[in-house]
Structure formats: structure tokens, C-alpha cells
Design a protein around this motif. Sequence first.
Motif, PDB file in Angstrom:
ATOM      1  N   VAL A 288       0.828  -1.203   0.000  1.00  0.00           N
ATOM      2  CA  VAL A 288       0.000   0.000   0.000  1.00  0.00           C
ATOM      3  C   VAL A 288       0.868   1.261   0.000  1.00  0.00           C
ATOM      4  O   VAL A 288       0.589   2.209  -0.742  1.00  0.00           O
ATOM      5  CB  VAL A 288      -1.010  -0.008   1.168  1.00  0.00           C
ATOM      6  N   ASP A 289       1.922   1.270   0.806  1.00  0.00           N
ATOM      7  CA  ASP A 289       2.846   2.412   0.777  1.00  0.00           C
ATOM      8  C   ASP A 289       3.435   2.592  -0.617  1.00  0.00           C
ATOM      9  O   ASP A 289       3.567   3.709  -1.108  1.00  0.00           O
ATOM     10  CB  ASP A 289       3.984   2.226   1.790  1.00  0.00           C
ATOM     11  N   GLY A 290       3.790   1.485  -1.263  1.00  0.00           N
ATOM     12  CA  GLY A 290       4.347   1.553  -2.608  1.00  0.00           C
ATOM     13  C   GLY A 290       3.348   2.092  -3.622  1.00  0.00           C
ATOM     14  O   GLY A 290       3.705   2.877  -4.504  1.00  0.00           O
ATOM     15  N   VAL A 291       2.092   1.681  -3.489  1.00  0.00           N
ATOM     16  CA  VAL A 291       1.047   2.190  -4.380  1.00  0.00           C
ATOM     17  C   VAL A 291       0.844   3.686  -4.135  1.00  0.00           C
ATOM     18  O   VAL A 291       0.713   4.463  -5.088  1.00  0.00           O
ATOM     19  CB  VAL A 291      -0.270   1.394  -4.213  1.00  0.00           C
ATOM     20  N   ILE A 292       0.850   4.101  -2.881  1.00  0.00           N
ATOM     21  CA  ILE A 292       0.703   5.525  -2.566  1.00  0.00           C
ATOM     22  C   ILE A 292       1.865   6.317  -3.171  1.00  0.00           C
ATOM     23  O   ILE A 292       1.657   7.332  -3.837  1.00  0.00           O
ATOM     24  CB  ILE A 292       0.637   5.748  -1.040  1.00  0.00           C
ATOM     25  N   ASP A 293       3.085   5.845  -2.936  1.00  0.00           N
ATOM     26  CA  ASP A 293       4.283   6.566  -3.390  1.00  0.00           C
ATOM     27  C   ASP A 293       4.403   6.652  -4.905  1.00  0.00           C
ATOM     28  O   ASP A 293       5.026   7.573  -5.426  1.00  0.00           O
ATOM     29  CB  ASP A 293       5.548   5.906  -2.833  1.00  0.00           C
ATOM     30  N   ASN A 294       3.833   5.686  -5.606  1.00  0.00           N
ATOM     31  CA  ASN A 294       3.996   5.607  -7.068  1.00  0.00           C
ATOM     32  C   ASN A 294       2.662   5.627  -7.806  1.00  0.00           C
ATOM     33  O   ASN A 294       2.583   5.161  -8.942  1.00  0.00           O
ATOM     34  CB  ASN A 294       4.771   4.332  -7.415  1.00  0.00           C
ATOM     35  N   SER A 295       1.641   6.180  -7.190  1.00  0.00           N
ATOM     36  CA  SER A 295       0.288   6.073  -7.737  1.00  0.00           C
ATOM     37  C   SER A 295       0.155   6.652  -9.142  1.00  0.00           C
ATOM     38  O   SER A 295      -0.502   6.043  -9.995  1.00  0.00           O
ATOM     39  CB  SER A 295      -0.738   6.709  -6.800  1.00  0.00           C
ATOM     40  N   ASP A 296       0.757   7.796  -9.402  1.00  0.00           N
ATOM     41  CA  ASP A 296       0.612   8.396 -10.737  1.00  0.00           C
ATOM     42  C   ASP A 296       1.240   7.514 -11.811  1.00  0.00           C
ATOM     43  O   ASP A 296       0.635   7.276 -12.854  1.00  0.00           O
ATOM     44  CB  ASP A 296       1.229   9.798 -10.780  1.00  0.00           C
ATOM     45  N   ALA A 297       2.444   7.029 -11.554  1.00  0.00           N
ATOM     46  CA  ALA A 297       3.131   6.185 -12.538  1.00  0.00           C
ATOM     47  C   ALA A 297       2.412   4.854 -12.720  1.00  0.00           C
ATOM     48  O   ALA A 297       2.287   4.353 -13.843  1.00  0.00           O
ATOM     49  CB  ALA A 297       4.581   5.953 -12.112  1.00  0.00           C
ATOM     50  N   ILE A 298       1.933   4.275 -11.632  1.00  0.00           N
ATOM     51  CA  ILE A 298       1.205   3.000 -11.709  1.00  0.00           C
ATOM     52  C   ILE A 298      -0.082   3.181 -12.509  1.00  0.00           C
ATOM     53  O   ILE A 298      -0.373   2.400 -13.422  1.00  0.00           O
ATOM     54  CB  ILE A 298       0.915   2.451 -10.292  1.00  0.00           C
ATOM     55  N   ASP A 299      -0.854   4.215 -12.191  1.00  0.00           N
ATOM     56  CA  ASP A 299      -2.108   4.444 -12.909  1.00  0.00           C
ATOM     57  C   ASP A 299      -1.859   4.762 -14.383  1.00  0.00           C
ATOM     58  O   ASP A 299      -2.642   4.355 -15.246  1.00  0.00           O
ATOM     59  CB  ASP A 299      -2.920   5.555 -12.242  1.00  0.00           C
ATOM     60  N   GLU A 300      -0.765   5.440 -14.673  1.00  0.00           N
ATOM     61  CA  GLU A 300      -0.430   5.718 -16.074  1.00  0.00           C
ATOM     62  C   GLU A 300      -0.142   4.422 -16.825  1.00  0.00           C
ATOM     63  O   GLU A 300      -0.598   4.233 -17.960  1.00  0.00           O
ATOM     64  CB  GLU A 300       0.785   6.645 -16.152  1.00  0.00           C
ATOM     65  N   GLN A 301       0.595   3.516 -16.193  1.00  0.00           N
ATOM     66  CA  GLN A 301       0.885   2.228 -16.824  1.00  0.00           C
ATOM     67  C   GLN A 301      -0.405   1.433 -17.059  1.00  0.00           C
ATOM     68  O   GLN A 301      -0.606   0.870 -18.130  1.00  0.00           O
ATOM     69  CB  GLN A 301       1.835   1.410 -15.945  1.00  0.00           C
ATOM     70  N   ILE A 302      -1.258   1.401 -16.055  1.00  0.00           N
ATOM     71  CA  ILE A 302      -2.518   0.661 -16.187  1.00  0.00           C
ATOM     72  C   ILE A 302      -3.356   1.252 -17.315  1.00  0.00           C
ATOM     73  O   ILE A 302      -3.865   0.524 -18.172  1.00  0.00           O
ATOM     74  CB  ILE A 302      -3.300   0.662 -14.852  1.00  0.00           C
ATOM     75  N   THR A 303      -3.490   2.559 -17.321  1.00  0.00           N
ATOM     76  CA  THR A 303      -4.284   3.229 -18.355  1.00  0.00           C
ATOM     77  C   THR A 303      -3.704   2.989 -19.745  1.00  0.00           C
ATOM     78  O   THR A 303      -4.439   2.741 -20.701  1.00  0.00           O
ATOM     79  CB  THR A 303      -4.367   4.741 -18.062  1.00  0.00           C
ATOM     80  N   THR A 304      -2.394   3.026 -19.848  1.00  0.00           N
ATOM     81  CA  THR A 304      -1.727   2.817 -21.134  1.00  0.00           C
ATOM     82  C   THR A 304      -2.002   1.428 -21.689  1.00  0.00           C
ATOM     83  O   THR A 304      -2.252   1.262 -22.883  1.00  0.00           O
ATOM     84  CB  THR A 304      -0.206   3.026 -20.993  1.00  0.00           C
ATOM     85  N   TYR A 305      -1.964   0.418 -20.824  1.00  0.00           N
ATOM     86  CA  TYR A 305      -2.049  -0.965 -21.293  1.00  0.00           C
ATOM     87  C   TYR A 305      -3.416  -1.617 -21.105  1.00  0.00           C
ATOM     88  O   TYR A 305      -3.584  -2.783 -21.445  1.00  0.00           O
ATOM     89  CB  TYR A 305      -0.951  -1.801 -20.633  1.00  0.00           C
ATOM     90  N   ALA A 306      -4.402  -0.879 -20.639  1.00  0.00           N
ATOM     91  CA  ALA A 306      -5.734  -1.451 -20.435  1.00  0.00           C
ATOM     92  C   ALA A 306      -6.579  -1.445 -21.705  1.00  0.00           C
ATOM     93  O   ALA A 306      -7.709  -1.920 -21.679  1.00  0.00           O
ATOM     94  CB  ALA A 306      -6.460  -0.715 -19.314  1.00  0.00           C
ATOM     95  N   LYS A 307      -6.059  -0.936 -22.792  1.00  0.00           N
ATOM     96  CA  LYS A 307      -6.725  -0.971 -24.098  1.00  0.00           C
ATOM     97  C   LYS A 307      -8.206  -0.608 -24.025  1.00  0.00           C
ATOM     98  O   LYS A 307      -9.064  -1.475 -23.865  1.00  0.00           O
ATOM     99  CB  LYS A 307      -6.546  -2.338 -24.761  1.00  0.00           C
ATOM    100  N   ASP A 308      -8.470   0.661 -24.150  1.00  0.00           N
ATOM    101  CA  ASP A 308      -9.826   1.203 -24.216  1.00  0.00           C
ATOM    102  C   ASP A 308     -10.608   1.133 -22.910  1.00  0.00           C
ATOM    103  O   ASP A 308     -11.823   1.289 -22.909  1.00  0.00           O
ATOM    104  CB  ASP A 308     -10.643   0.527 -25.332  1.00  0.00           C
ATOM    105  N   TRP A 309      -9.940   0.890 -21.809  1.00  0.00           N
ATOM    106  CA  TRP A 309     -10.598   0.888 -20.508  1.00  0.00           C
ATOM    107  C   TRP A 309     -10.002   2.009 -19.658  1.00  0.00           C
ATOM    108  O   TRP A 309      -8.812   1.992 -19.358  1.00  0.00           O
ATOM    109  CB  TRP A 309     -10.376  -0.437 -19.785  1.00  0.00           C
ATOM    110  N   SER A 310     -10.817   2.952 -19.248  1.00  0.00           N
ATOM    111  CA  SER A 310     -10.342   3.972 -18.310  1.00  0.00           C
ATOM    112  C   SER A 310     -10.365   3.369 -16.910  1.00  0.00           C
ATOM    113  O   SER A 310     -11.082   2.388 -16.656  1.00  0.00           O
ATOM    114  CB  SER A 310     -11.249   5.200 -18.359  1.00  0.00           C
ATOM    115  N   LEU A 311      -9.617   3.958 -15.997  1.00  0.00           N
ATOM    116  CA  LEU A 311      -9.630   3.480 -14.618  1.00  0.00           C
ATOM    117  C   LEU A 311     -11.039   3.551 -14.035  1.00  0.00           C
ATOM    118  O   LEU A 311     -11.469   2.632 -13.334  1.00  0.00           O
ATOM    119  CB  LEU A 311      -8.665   4.297 -13.753  1.00  0.00           C
ATOM    120  N   ALA A 312     -11.757   4.611 -14.341  1.00  0.00           N
ATOM    121  CA  ALA A 312     -13.106   4.797 -13.795  1.00  0.00           C
ATOM    122  C   ALA A 312     -14.074   3.723 -14.276  1.00  0.00           C
ATOM    123  O   ALA A 312     -15.028   3.384 -13.575  1.00  0.00           O
ATOM    124  CB  ALA A 312     -13.627   6.180 -14.172  1.00  0.00           C
ATOM    125  N   ARG A 313     -13.829   3.167 -15.436  1.00  0.00           N
ATOM    126  CA  ARG A 313     -14.731   2.163 -16.020  1.00  0.00           C
ATOM    127  C   ARG A 313     -14.492   0.756 -15.443  1.00  0.00           C
ATOM    128  O   ARG A 313     -15.360  -0.114 -15.527  1.00  0.00           O
ATOM    129  CB  ARG A 313     -14.512   2.143 -17.532  1.00  0.00           C
TER     130      ARG A 313
END
Length: 136
Positions: A53-78
Motif C-alpha cells: 500500500v505504501d508503494g502504491v501511494i508513493d507511485n500512484s501516478d506512474a502505476i495508474d499511467e501504466q494501467i491506463t496505457t495498457y488497459a486498451k480502451d478501458w479507463s480506470l473509472a470504467r
Amino acid sequence: MSARTKARKRALDILFQSDVRGEELATMLAVEAKRAASEPARESSWLYAREIVDGVIDNSDAIDEQITTYAKDWSLARMPAVDRALLRIGAWEILYNDDVPTAVAIDEAVELAKEFSTDESSAFVHGVLARIARSS
């Protein structure tokens, strides 16, 4: 069940609760830390859950950017909240925790998706994390 698997479940619970309740992740982590202090038998799983959890907090922007980049047409909100949390845990382990082999990080996230999310979620989680792993 290994202590790390239990820790991932605890981290999933913290991330999920934060997301669903709309509360800061750090606040949810503090609540769980207080509870964990009264449960010394669960300390081994708590320590790694906190690290995740600390790691997710510390790197949240980069992690979410990676997820968004590779989720192919899926936004985080969806995405279902459980999938979002699992992807954040898996992405953190792949990108920031050299102690966990990539295949283990992916497999653990997929197994948790099978247990706690939709029928399609395990394949989705696997696909996104595999693409993140290939890119790193």
C-alpha cells in the motif's frame, strides 16, 4: 496460504475500501495499522501489505499511467474497483518490487481476480499486467 498471499488480500481490502468509500488511501492504511497493532499473530502478513500500500501511494501516478496505457480502451473509472485495486498491486510488484518475480505477481493478481471479481476479470488483469511486464 503464504504470508505474502495473505498480505496481498489485506492490501486488496485496503485499496478497495479506500476506492469505494472515497477516502484517502493513507487514511485507510492508518486505520488498518491501528487494527493490525492489536493482532500480533497477523504481523507477517501486515508488514508486506503495508509495503504494498505504501508503494502504491508513493507511485500512484506512474502505476495508474501504466494501467491506463495498457488497459486498451478501458479507463480506470470504467474498471470494477476490485480490478483497479488488483492492477495497482500487481503493477507495483512488477515495477517496484524486485523481490517478487513478475510471473508470481501476475499469477497472484489473477488468482485474486478469480476469487473476488467478475468471470472476465482474471483474463483482463492477466492481459494488462502482462503488457506492463513486457514494457518494463
